[in-house]
Design an enzyme around this catalytic site. Sequence first.
Site, PDB file in Angstrom:
ATOM      1  N   ILE A   1       0.817  -1.212   0.000  1.00 13.71           N
ATOM      2  CA  ILE A   1       0.000   0.000   0.000  1.00 13.71           C
ATOM      3  C   ILE A   1       0.854   1.266   0.000  1.00 13.71           C
ATOM      4  CG2 ILE A   1      -2.018  -1.084   1.039  1.00 13.71           C
ATOM      5  CD1 ILE A   1      -1.172   0.057   3.738  1.00 13.71           C
TER       6      ILE A   1
ATOM      7  N   GLY B   1       1.968   1.153  26.664  1.00  7.33           N
ATOM      8  CA  GLY B   1       0.934   1.514  25.696  1.00  7.33           C
ATOM      9  C   GLY B   1      -0.383   0.798  25.877  1.00  7.33           C
TER      10      GLY B   1
ATOM     11  N   ALA C   1      -2.379  -3.229   7.256  1.00  7.75           N
ATOM     12  CA  ALA C   1      -1.928  -2.289   8.287  1.00  7.75           C
ATOM     13  C   ALA C   1      -0.789  -2.893   9.080  1.00  7.75           C
ATOM     14  CB  ALA C   1      -3.080  -1.950   9.245  1.00  7.75           C
TER      15      ALA C   1
ATOM     16  N   VAL D   1      -4.231 -11.895  22.045  1.00  4.33           N
ATOM     17  CA  VAL D   1      -4.150 -12.769  23.211  1.00  4.33           C
ATOM     18  C   VAL D   1      -4.837 -14.116  23.013  1.00  4.33           C
ATOM     19  CG1 VAL D   1      -6.161 -11.717  24.342  1.00  4.33           C
ATOM     20  CG2 VAL D   1      -4.408 -12.849  25.729  1.00  4.33           C
TER      21      VAL D   1
ATOM     22  N   TYR E   1       0.432   3.161  17.638  1.00  4.25           N
ATOM     23  CA  TYR E   1      -0.584   2.466  16.832  1.00  4.25           C
ATOM     24  C   TYR E   1      -1.919   3.202  16.901  1.00  4.25           C
ATOM     25  CZ  TYR E   1      -4.011  -1.108  15.573  1.00  4.25           C
ATOM     26  OH  TYR E   1      -5.064  -1.788  15.015  1.00  4.25           O
TER      27      TYR E   1
END
Length: 328
Positions: free
Chosen positions: A71, A287, A92, A198, A157
């Site tokens: 991309i 984060g 992404a 997870v 992110y």
Amino acid sequence: MNWLITGGCGFIGRALIARLLDEGAQAVRVLDNLSVGSRADLAQVTDFTEMGDRAGNDNWPDGVTLLEGDILDTQAVTQAVSGADIVVHLAANTGVGPSVEDPMGDCRTNVVGTLNMLEACRHAGTKRFVFASSGAPLGVQTPPLHEEMAPHPASPYGASKLAGEGYCSAYYHCFGVETVVLRFGNVYGEGSGHKQSVVAKFTKQALSGERLEIYGDGTQTRDFIHISDLIDAVIRAATKPGVGGETFQIATAQETTVSEMTKALLAVMKDEGLTEPETYFGPMRDGDVMRNFSDTSKAREKLEWVSQVSLEDGLRRTIRYFVAADTV
């Protein structure tokens, strides 16, 4: 409808392709740099053909066509978008951890890559652009998360996904591209072998006899959504009239601690006759937010969508998938 799916060789992309084919979609194009998913992964879902390198290719044969490209490559993006009616932008850099390790790389992929896609859609006249986001742009909040909250991202992110959402809004208002932003909950389910989220991580580790590390004290909460429910929402966002320019929380509206999810996973493993792994607590990750679950009333009202799969049922489907995949 001609469907373009970026990142279509990945977990969500393959599930979307399978559903589209089941529902009679005729032409699906995949743009993927094969950094995570592979040709072999896509081949598990369907036969496909490779797309040539002629720019501006408006030929959309029946079935699935793969264009290997990034991309960040404007020529590949232009080629991929040409002739597309609907673009579902899944490609992404995903996850908090990688963005903390490489904020600049995260920005290039999630911000510049998304802008490349939107610009190509603007010039190609694409009817609908569905952007895969998450709760990360909202960041540190008192949940339930909803669409009117002011964002406070707690990770690079989250910041990069927020920028993508901003460009979607700008391209809707300035250029008339019908963008729809979907903020996914924690997606899990069959086909998630490459994911490091997870549920997938714990399932793979448990079946390998490894110990499961729970970050912090396990009281952090997430909203776990099964892949089949998520795909329902993506298709509705791509096809329902009158939702251009909107943002939707796509989750179950159920707050579950990581410890509760782990206990449910171990209980299902026991029911399935599998060995239960040991668990232990490790340090919190930079984060990470402590609480995260969503108010999905807007999606229920405007997309006529609600999640259907319970956590127990979804975990059972996931474990059975991994067990079957391991024995093939």
